[in-house]
Design an enzyme around this catalytic site. Structure first.
Site, mmCIF file in Angstrom:
data_model
loop_
_atom_site.group_PDB
_atom_site.id
_atom_site.type_symbol
_atom_site.label_atom_id
_atom_site.label_comp_id
_atom_site.label_asym_id
_atom_site.label_seq_id
_atom_site.Cartn_x
_atom_site.Cartn_y
_atom_site.Cartn_z
ATOM 1 N N ASN A 78 -49.639 4.684 -41.519
ATOM 2 C CA ASN A 78 -48.306 5.191 -41.840
ATOM 3 C C ASN A 78 -47.697 4.515 -43.070
ATOM 4 O O ASN A 78 -46.504 4.654 -43.324
ATOM 5 C CB ASN A 78 -47.372 5.022 -40.642
ATOM 6 C CG ASN A 78 -47.992 5.561 -39.375
ATOM 7 O OD1 ASN A 78 -48.382 4.797 -38.517
ATOM 8 N ND2 ASN A 78 -48.151 6.861 -39.304
ATOM 9 N N ILE A 85 -43.218 3.749 -46.535
ATOM 10 C CA ILE A 85 -43.369 3.715 -45.084
ATOM 11 C C ILE A 85 -42.977 5.060 -44.496
ATOM 12 O O ILE A 85 -41.937 5.622 -44.854
ATOM 13 C CB ILE A 85 -42.475 2.615 -44.477
ATOM 14 C CG1 ILE A 85 -42.770 1.279 -45.147
ATOM 15 C CG2 ILE A 85 -42.685 2.519 -42.976
ATOM 16 C CD1 ILE A 85 -41.691 0.260 -44.929
ATOM 17 N N CYS A 86 -43.820 5.578 -43.594
ATOM 18 C CA CYS A 86 -43.485 6.823 -42.908
ATOM 19 C C CYS A 86 -42.875 6.454 -41.570
ATOM 20 O O CYS A 86 -43.586 6.105 -40.632
ATOM 21 C CB CYS A 86 -44.733 7.673 -42.714
ATOM 22 S SG CYS A 86 -44.412 9.163 -41.789
ATOM 23 N N LEU A 87 -41.547 6.476 -41.506
ATOM 24 C CA LEU A 87 -40.859 6.101 -40.277
ATOM 25 C C LEU A 87 -39.628 7.005 -40.176
ATOM 26 O O LEU A 87 -38.829 7.064 -41.110
ATOM 27 C CB LEU A 87 -40.463 4.616 -40.366
ATOM 28 C CG LEU A 87 -39.975 3.944 -39.095
ATOM 29 C CD1 LEU A 87 -41.053 3.971 -38.036
ATOM 30 C CD2 LEU A 87 -39.590 2.501 -39.375
ATOM 31 N N LEU A 120 -49.330 8.897 -43.416
ATOM 32 C CA LEU A 120 -48.853 8.921 -44.801
ATOM 33 C C LEU A 120 -50.047 8.654 -45.714
ATOM 34 O O LEU A 120 -50.196 9.267 -46.755
ATOM 35 C CB LEU A 120 -47.758 7.887 -45.005
ATOM 36 C CG LEU A 120 -46.998 8.008 -46.320
ATOM 37 C CD1 LEU A 120 -46.266 9.325 -46.398
ATOM 38 C CD2 LEU A 120 -45.999 6.885 -46.464
#
Lengths: 152, 472
Positions: A78, A85-87, A120
Site C-alpha cells: 500500500n 500511502i494508500c490509506l 498502490l
C-alpha cells in the site's frame, strides 16, 4: 497567516505525551511541516526498522487531511516507490475529528497489516498475493537495508 | 445603574446588555449612541461567533490601535485548565455556541458547519461517521451554554498589560466598561481621537502643546515618550550627582560624573575598595593590586592556555585508552580462542599440565590445519575446473560455428556444380545433334576450368574443418 490554535495544541501534546514508537517534530522555520519517525511494529516484517516520513498540514487543516509521505524506502503493497500511502483516512475518509497522532497510529497499523487487495504498488501487491513468504522476506531485507541505523 | 430605562430597554439579550454597559460607561455619548444601539442589536446577534463592536461614530476601527478592540472568542486564552469533555473535537478549544447532531456528538456550531461543508453529498458525523445533514444540528441546553460562558479567560488586551481574569461571557462588558487598556473616545467633545481608558480624565490629551524643553508641538499623551526619546533638549537628572544634564550630554556625563561610586579597577583580583570617582584616582595610585594587575592578567592567560592544552591532551589520552581497550579485547578473544583449541576436553582447566596433552593438542591443531588446507585445495580445484570448462566451452562454440559455415559453403558449392553440370549436359546434347567439334572442345575447356578449383576448395575447407576438429 497565523498558526491556528489547534495546530499549536496538537504540537504541544505530541511533544509532551508522545505516542510510543512514533515521534513527530515540527520544523523550526515552518511549524506546519513535521519530521516523523515511525518504528516498525513488533512481529511484522518491518520490526526493528525506523521509518522516516514527512508530514505537511495544508492551509485548511483540519478540514482537509494532512499530506504524508514515506521518505525511507519500504516494501509494502500500500506504499509506492515515491513513498505515497494508500490509506482511506488520508483521502476520502478524512474527518476533522482525526488528528496527527491518530493518523500516524493508523500508518503504524498499516505496516502491521498490509492489504494487497487495495494496492498502490501493483508489483509488490502481486508478489504479496503470489508468494507471501517471499514478499515478507523482501520486506525484511528492505527494512534491514534502508530502515536501520546502519543504512545510509 | 444610572439610567434604568436604558437597562430595561435592552435587558434579556446578552449582546445588548453588553452594549448597554458600554452606554452606561459613556454618559456623554449616550444620546448619540442610543439610535445606533437598535441598529447594532441585530448586527451583534449575528456576530455571536466573532463579536466585533463597531464604532458608534463615523471613524473606522479596522485596527486595535484606533478605536475598540477587535477580538475573537476562539482566540481567548483560558486562565484555568478546561475539562477535556468541554473541548470541541475539531478546533480542540472549549465549545463556542455548541451544536449537537442526532448521534449526540457535540461541536462548535461554526466548526461543524465548516466540516460538513467540506464533505460531498453524504454528510456524516465527524466523530462517528453516522449519516447526518446540515439541518439536523440541535442547540445545547441553556445550562451547558451558561457553564461554558462562565469559563475564566484572560482579558484579550493582556498583551497591552491588562491582567484581568474574567468569565468568558463577560469579556465584552469588561472591554466596554472596565478594562483600563481599552481605547476609548477622548472625553473632549471637539476631539475624535482615542486614548486608553485609564488615562481618560476630563480634558483632551491630544491637543498639541509645545514641549517645555524644545518647544516642539507634542500632545500631552505623547509628551513622556517624546521627552524620553526624540526630544533633543530635555534634561535628565543624573542619579549620582542629582544635577540635571541635557540629554545630548548625558552619555558623556555618566562616564565622567565625579559623584559616581566606582569599584577599584583591580576588583576582579581581590581589591574590594569602592569610592566616588573623585577619590578613586588617589586609591589607584596607591593600590598594590592595580600595579600587579598586568602580571596577574598575563598569568591568567598562561593558565588558560595550559588548561586548554591539558584538555586537548586528556582528549587524546581518552582516544588512546579506548584504542588500548579494543586491542586488549581482541587479544583476550584471541587468547580464549587459543585456549579453546589447545585444551582437551578431559583437562580444560590445565591445558599444558602434561607434555602428552600438549603434543595431542599440537597434533589436533595440525590436523585442523591440514583439513583447512585440503579444503582450500579442493576449492581451488573446483575453481580451476570451472574456469577451464568456461574457456573450453567458448572454443567448442567457435568450432561449432565454423562447422556450420563449412556445411553452408558445401551446399552452395554443390548447387553451383550441379547447375554447371546440367549446363554442360545440355550443351553436349546440342553439339551431338549439330556435329560441331569446336563447341565440344570449348565446353570441355569450360568444364575443366570450372571443375578444377573444386577439389582445391574442398581440400581447403576440409583442412579448415580438420583444424577446427583438432582444436576441439
Amino acid at each position: 497567516m497565523a498558526l491556528p490554535k489547534r495546530i499549536i495544541k496538537e504540537t504541544e501534546r505530541l511533544v509532551a505525551e508522545p505516542v510510543p514508537g512514533i515521534s513527530a517534530v515540527p520544523h523550526e522555520d515552518n511549524l506546519r511541516y513535521f519530521d516523523v519517525r515511525i518504528h516498525g511494529p513488533a512481529s511484522s516484517p518491518y520490526e526493528g526498522g525506523i521509518f522516516k516520513l514527512e508530514l505537511f498540514l495544508p492551509e485548511d487543516y483540519p478540514m482537509t487531511p494532512p499530506k504524508i509521505r514515506f521518505l525511507t524506502k519500504i516494501y509494502h503493497p500500500n506504499i509506492d516507490k515515491l513513498g505515497r500511502i494508500c490509506l482511506d483516512v488520508l483521502k476520502s475518509n478524512w474527518s476533522p475529528a482525526l488528528q496527527i497522532r491518530t493518523i500516524l497510529l493508523s500508518i503504524q497499523a498499516l505496516l502491521g497489516a498490509p492489504n494487497p487487495d487495495d494496492p498502490l504498488a501493483n508489483d509488490v501487491a502481486q508478489h504479496w498475493k503470489e508468494n507471501v513468504t517471499a514478499a515478507i522476506e523482501t520486506a525484511k531485507e528492505w527494512t534491514h537495508k534502508y530502515a536501520t541505523d546502519t543504512a545510509t | 445603574m444610572d439610567d434604568p430605562s436604558v437597562d430595561e430597554l435592552l435587558m434579556g439579550d446578552p449582546s445588548s446588555s453588553v452594549l448597554s454597559d458600554r452606554l452606561l460607561s459613556d454618559q456623554e455619548a449616550l444620546t448619540e449612541s442610543r439610535s445606533y444601539t437598535r441598529l447594532m442589536d441585530a448586527d451583534l446577534r449575528a456576530r455571536l461567533q466573532l463579536r466585533r463592536p463597531t464604532s458608534s461614530r463615523t471613524i473606522s476601527n479596522k485596527s486595535t490601535e484606533n478605536g475598540f478592540s477587535v477580538w475573537d472568542i476562539r482566540n481567548l486564552e483560558y486562565a484555568t485548565e478546561v475539562d477535556d469533555n468541554l473541548m470541541c473535537p475539531i478546533c480542540h478549544s472549549p465549545f463556542v455556541s455548541p451544536a449537537a447532531l442526532k448521534c449526540q456528538h457535540i461541536f462548535c456550531r461554526q466548526c461543524l458547519s465548516e466540516a460538513l461543508s467540506h464533505q460531498q453529498d453524504n454528510k456524516t458525523c465527524p466523530t462517528c461517521r453516522r449519516p447526518t445533514s446540515s439541518n439536523s444540528m440541535v442547540a445545547l441546553p441553556k445550562v451547558i451554554c451558561r457553564m461554558l460562558e462562565e469559563l475564566r479567560v484572560k482579558c484579550p488586551l493582556a498583551f497591552r498589560g491588562c491582567n484581568e481574569i474574567i468569565p468568558r461571557g463577560n469579556v465584552q462588558t469588561h472591554l466596554d466598561r472596565y478594562c483600563g487598556y481599552e481605547e476609548v473616545l477622548c472625553p473632549s467633545e471637539d476631539c475624535d481621537q482615542y486614548l486608553p481608558r485609564r488615562l481618560a480624565g476630563k480634558e483632551c490629551l491630544h491637543e498639541p502643546l509645545p514641549c517645555p524643553d524644545c518647544g516642539e508641538e507634542v500632545s500631552l499623551l505623547n509628551l513622556n515618550n517624546h521627552r524620553m526619546g526624540s526630544c533633543k533638549v530635555a534634561e535628565i537628572i543624573c542619579t549620582d550627582c542629582s544635577s540635571s544634564v541635557p540629554k545630548s550630554m548625558y552619555e558623556d556625563h555618566i562616564t565622567s560624573c565625579m559623584e559616581t561610586v566606582l569599584k577599584c579597577t583591580a576588583s576582579k583580583y581581590g581589591c574590594d575598595f569602592t569610592a566616588k570617582r573623585s577619590v578613586m584616582q588617589e586609591h589607584i595610585e596607591s593600590c598594590a593590586l592595580v600595579k600587579l594587575a598586568p602580571t596577574i592578567a598575563l598569568q591568567n592567560d598562561r593558565l588558560g592556555e595550559h588548561a586548554r592544552a591539558l584538555k586537548h591532551l586528556q582528549q587524546k589520552n581518552a582516544v588512546h585508552e579506548a584504542f588500548l581497550d579494543t586491542v586488549k579485547d581482541t587479544l583476550a578473544t584471541i587468547a580464549s580462542a587459543d585456549l579453546a583449541t589447545s585444551s582437551l576436553p578431559s583437562d580444560s582447566a590445565a591445558p599444558f599440565d602434561s607434555p602428552l596433552s600438549h603434543l595431542l593438542s599440537l597434533h589436533e591443531a595440525l590436523r585442523e590445519e591440514v583439513s583447512r588446507v585440503s579444503a582450500a585445495v579442493s576449492d581451488l580445484d573446483a575453481k580451476t575446473d570451472t574456469a577451464f570448462l568456461n574457456s573450453s566451452l567458448r572454443a567448442k562454440e567457435e568450432a561449432a560455428h565454423r562447422d556450420a559455415v563449412l556445411a553452408q559453403l558445401r551446399v552452395q558449392l554443390q548447387w553451383l556444380v550441379s547447375s554447371r553440370l546440367q549446363g554442360i549436359h545440355a550443351a553436349r546434347a546440342g553439339a551431338g545433334a549439330l556435329g560441331i567439334s569446336d563447341t565440344r572442345r570449348n565446353s570441355n575447356d569450360a568444364e575443366s576450368s570450372s571443375a578444377r578449383p573444386l577439389p582445391s576448395t574442398r581440400r581447403g575447407s576440409d583442412g579448415l574443418g580438420n583444424g577446427g576438429r583438432e582444436k576441439l
